[in-house]
Design a protein around this motif. Structure first.
Motif, mmCIF file in Angstrom:
data_model
loop_
_atom_site.group_PDB
_atom_site.id
_atom_site.type_symbol
_atom_site.label_atom_id
_atom_site.label_comp_id
_atom_site.label_asym_id
_atom_site.label_seq_id
_atom_site.Cartn_x
_atom_site.Cartn_y
_atom_site.Cartn_z
ATOM 1 N N SER A 165 0.813 -1.216 0.000
ATOM 2 C CA SER A 165 0.000 0.000 0.000
ATOM 3 C C SER A 165 0.844 1.263 0.000
ATOM 4 C CB SER A 165 -0.924 0.016 1.223
ATOM 5 O OG SER A 165 -0.164 0.239 2.395
ATOM 6 N N ALA A 166 0.211 2.358 -0.470
ATOM 7 C CA ALA A 166 0.796 3.700 -0.372
ATOM 8 C C ALA A 166 0.302 4.421 0.872
ATOM 9 C CB ALA A 166 0.447 4.523 -1.619
ATOM 10 N N VAL A 167 -0.872 4.033 1.365
ATOM 11 C CA VAL A 167 -1.451 4.579 2.587
ATOM 12 C C VAL A 167 -1.683 3.404 3.524
ATOM 13 C CG1 VAL A 167 -3.422 5.800 3.589
ATOM 14 C CG2 VAL A 167 -2.557 6.469 1.329
ATOM 15 N N ASP A 168 -1.152 3.468 4.735
ATOM 16 C CA ASP A 168 -1.193 2.272 5.581
ATOM 17 C C ASP A 168 -2.534 2.109 6.293
ATOM 18 O OD1 ASP A 168 -1.211 3.719 8.024
ATOM 19 O OD2 ASP A 168 0.948 3.500 8.340
ATOM 20 N N GLY A 169 -2.640 1.060 7.096
ATOM 21 C CA GLY A 169 -3.915 0.710 7.710
ATOM 22 C C GLY A 169 -4.451 1.717 8.697
ATOM 23 N N ASP A 170 -3.610 2.620 9.183
ATOM 24 C CA ASP A 170 -4.064 3.708 10.043
ATOM 25 C C ASP A 170 -4.261 5.004 9.268
ATOM 26 O OD1 ASP A 170 -4.025 1.969 12.152
ATOM 27 O OD2 ASP A 170 -2.485 3.000 13.308
ATOM 28 N N GLY A 171 -4.182 4.929 7.932
ATOM 29 C CA GLY A 171 -4.421 6.100 7.096
ATOM 30 C C GLY A 171 -3.211 6.988 6.901
#
Length: 817
Positions: free
Chosen positions: A613-619
């Motif tokens: 991902s480019a944006v992780d699971g916490d945004g």
């Protein structure tokens, strides 16, 4: 007509079984509707947070348990012909009872249901219950009945119409949900109601056209009147007694066209539809916003194979895309605000298309409304991924029902430009050793090449359909042939160095990606390992890819200095992800118009995990996000290898010509020029130009001590080319001056280089979890400066902002002792 939501007063109970923990057995748990079992148990303190450490592994019993939701509600009867219980989404194998009588059974998360319940309602208190059978038991029973089918994971997700990635993926947790996951309520009506409203919106020249297909459900066979209005144009049509469908056409002169982001504005028009009885009584109403735009897919054969080019309003669009997965394993947590943040992050990275991947869900109305308003194009997969799917009953009927519902529901959205039949299943049948174990059994071909194209052609011929991702356009060409249609490139991540992207000349890359860990603050929130290490237990559990850490290490070994500690490893793996994808994107874009699209795997995560991902699971934005913003810029200048030398390629994805000088200089690492040239760019709209560099620029005197800089002025970012890998370059020890000053809403960190600083990055989330920075991965020559704006909920320590591990560059990497 009236609607009564039934979202209050629910309780949840586990059906007794040996797998149910004592603290849950016999417990009435307050339930949130819409919601799911996991979030209700978590809110009640009965399970640990499944996203933390390895808690996920202790929660497998939830998916193997039957659950009952129950509520009591008041009902006052009125003078109506029908009362329906409307269930927008039940996950998944459900039995619905009202006052002890079964009103319906369901077995598909991806469609809604409506049950007539008027005869069962009583004045005063009524009891509604929904029992959810174990998804595992259902799927395994069908697997045993029909014979197993190959898939990419040892889970039976292909034998149930449910979100496939609930069962775990190479980036996702195994958290098999159950629950009333969308709205539920009563709908009381008389005479007739609007069952479906399906607007087919087209535009040609100065004329917009709305062909409105309306289906009614009747309680009385009387004439009805449908009235539709848009952009000041109105029409009325009569639905004769006994008839159920009607088509109304509205013609709009000179409508403003809806455009993808970067190509124009996104005007939309209110489309209002009302249903009346012949005597004028209002019976039902429907309103949405539409956009006038045309879309077509050019797949014509040519000298390179066959094209795959989206045209919107007759303009060929180079797709700068990202793949989209469910933003949370628990869909009730994906709010409109969260979607707005994520889609705004996509636009901020110069993305113009989201591909909704086939192992997730048909995305929500909120998602599509946001895409419409932001100008984000959407490619929606039908929900089949990485497996052979049975075509026998009950699956064929369920697949047809869900497809009809979803194609009709989403037809209103101008952002939706492409339906895709599946993710990687045709490829899997060809290349993943499926054919022998299938032994002639069905695997999904009939869905992708017959059923689904027929449904799209019938219900929404305004949009193209493509049978699979990847798919080459015909069955006698390998489905993942880069010269035809769409392709996925996964050998780079799995077996090869990322420079191999340059060996491909694809028509359209629908998936390619490279991993990195999430932001440091995300790791610290979700993993309690002490000390934190790349192979510590929590880190290992939050790495779902096969041999993921070994593949990360292979990439580091090929390109970067050896990390001396976890801080080095974290920075360098995130950097390597950004480098890999930027190299791939710039290569693909440099071959416009042969290649007309790149969709990076992936934009987002559903939990805290090491992933693509480019944006992780916490945004939080990873360095990849900043690299995407650079590589997906409207005007891109890039240095590329060509014919044994180097070339500057200018890519112009705007409607105006790009003209102006470019200066190309070969520097030493100390900033001393060795060779220089200037060229004048003249790049027409929506095109690219290749400028071959002279040998004195393309060939360094000392490869380990030189770089190339192409400066295009203020209209685009400069392009860099290094003649050696970082691990081979003779980097000087990093020397810099850094100052911090307060600015409106944050702090400004200004860095002035005294030596070359390679891929300078700031990681303020190490100081406070709310902190974020406006740019990253900046390379400076001696004497150059860069400014970073940091915003956080509280002022950050200025000294900590200007030193390792918050402020990093390649040449401050510690050397192993």
């Amino acid at each position: 007509m009236s609607r009564q939501a039934l979202h209050e007063g629910w309780v949840l109970r586990a059906v007794p079984g040996p797998q149910v923990p004592p603290e849950v057995a016999g417990t009435a748990v307050p339930a949130t509707v819409p919601g799911c079992v996991h979030t209700d148990l978590l809110a009640a303190g009965l399970i640990p947070d499944p996203y933390l450490d390895d808690n996920e592994t202790r929660l497998g019993w939830i998916g193997r348990t039957d659950w009952v939701y129950e509520t009591t509600f008041d009902w006052q009867s009125g003078d109506v012909d029908r009362v329906d219980l409307v269930c927008a989404g039940l996950d998944t194998v459900a039995t619905v009872t009202l006052n002890g009588t079964i009103v319906g059974r369901t077995e598909n998360q991806h469609r809604g249901y409506r049950f007539a319940v008027g005869a069962l309602l009583r004045p005063g208190a009524n009891v509604l219950a929904v029992r959810f059978d174990s998804p595992y038991r259902y799927a395994e029973a069908h697997r045993d009945r029909l014979g197993d089918r190959p898939n990419s994971y040892p889970e039976p997700f292909n034998f149930i119409r449910k979100t496939a990635c609930n069962f775990g993926w190479d980036w996702g947790p195994n958290l098999v949900t159950a629950g009333i996951w969308q709205e539920i309520g009563l709908h009381a009506w008389s005479t007739a109601r609007l069952a479906t409203v399906r607007p087919l919106v087209t535009v040609s020249g100065d004329t917009g056209r709305v062909e409105l297909h309306v289906e009614v459900e009747r309680a009385a066979d009387v004439p009805l009147v449908v009235r539709a209005e848009v952009a000041g144009v109105a029409t009325e049509v009569t639905v004769a007694a006994g008839e159920r469908t009607v088509v109304a056409t509205l013609t709009v002169r000179d409508p403003e066209r809806w455009w993808p982001v970067g190509y124009g504005e996104q005007p939309r028009y209110d489309l209002d539809v009302t249903l009346r009885a012949e005597d004028g009584r209002a019976l039902d109403a429907w309103s949405r916003r539409i956009g006038f735009r045309s879309v077509r897919l050019d797949t014509a054969p040519d000298a390179h194979g066959s094209a795959f080019t989206l045209h919107v309003n007759d303009v060929p669009v180079f797709v700068r895309g990202v793949n989209w997965i469910p933003d949370d394993a628990f869909p009730d947590r994906v709010t409109q605000q969260r979607l707005a943040e994520r889609l705004t992050q996509a636009v901020g990275a110069n993305v113009n298309l989201l591909r909704v991947w086939g192992g997730g869900r048909y995305e929500s109305d909120d998602f599509y409304d946001l895409a419409d308003s932001l100008g984000l194009l959407v490619q929606q997969d039908f929900l089949f991924a990485c497996a052979a799917y049975p075509e026998e009953e009950p699956f064929r009927t369920e697949v047809e029902a869900e497809a009809r519902e979803q194609v009709s529901r989403l037809a209103v959205h101008p952002s939706l430009v492409l339906w895709t039949g599946n993710n990687e299943n045709i490829w899997g049948w060809h290349d993943w050793d499926w054919q022998q174990p299938l032994a002639g059994r069905t695997w999904g071909r009939g869905y992708y090449l017959e059923l689904l194209p027929r449904i799209v052609g019938e219900l929404d011929p305004t949009r193209p359909y493509w049978p699979g991702s990847p798919w080459s356009g015909r069955e006698d060409v390998h489905p993942n042939d880069p010269a035809y249609g769409t392709t996925h490139i996964w050998d780079v991540w799995n077996t090869d160095d990322y420079t191999k992207y340059r060996e491909y000349l694809p028509r359209f890359v629908a998936e390619f990606g490279y991993q990195a860990p999430p932001a440091y603050a995300t790791l610290r929130r979700s993993i309690s390992d002490e000390p934190l290490a790349h192979d510590s237990p929590g880190m290992a559990h939050h790495q779902k890819a096969i041999d993921g850490d070994l593949k990360l290490q292979r990439g580091l070994d090929a390109h970067l200095p050896v990390p001396a500690d976890f801080d080095d490893w974290h920075y360098l793996t995130q950097l390597n992800q950004a480098r890999a994808i930027q190299l791939g994107v710039e290569h693909f874009r440099s071959h416009r118009p042969v290649c007309m699209g790149a969709i990076v795997w992936q934009l987002n995560d559903c939990w805290p995990v090491t992933s693509w991902s480019a944006v992780d699971g916490d945004g939080r934005r990873k360095p990849l996000w900043y690299a995407l913003r650079r590589a997906y810029a409207d005007r891109l200048l890039t240095v590329q290898p060509r014919d044994g030398g180097l070339a500057v390629v200018a890519v112009n994805e705007t409607g105006a010509a790009w003209q102006g000088p470019v200066t190309v200089t070969r520097f030493t690492l100390a900033g001393e020029p060795r060779a220089k040239t200037s060229v004048d760019l003249d790049v027409p709209a929506y095109s690219s130009v290749v400028l071959t560099l002279p040998a004195e620029l393309a060939r360094p005197d000392e490869a380990r001590r030189e770089l190339l800089v192409a400066e295009p002025g203020d209209v685009a970012e400069r392009a860099l080319w290094f003649f050696a890998e970082d691990r081979e370059i003779e980097w000087p020890a990093a020397e810099l001056e850094a100052t911090v000053e307060p600015v409106d809403g944050g702090q400004l960190v200004r860095v002035t280089a005294r030596t070359v600083l390679r891929d300078l990055a700031l990681f303020p989330d190490r100081l406070h979890p709310s902190a974020e920075v406006d740019q990253s991965l900046v390379t400076l020559l001696p004497g150059e400066s860069a400014a970073f704006t940091v915003r956080a909920d509280t002022p950050l320590d200025p000294a900590a902002l200007t030193r390792r591990p918050v402020l990093r560059c390649v040449n401050d990497t510690k050397r192993p002792s």
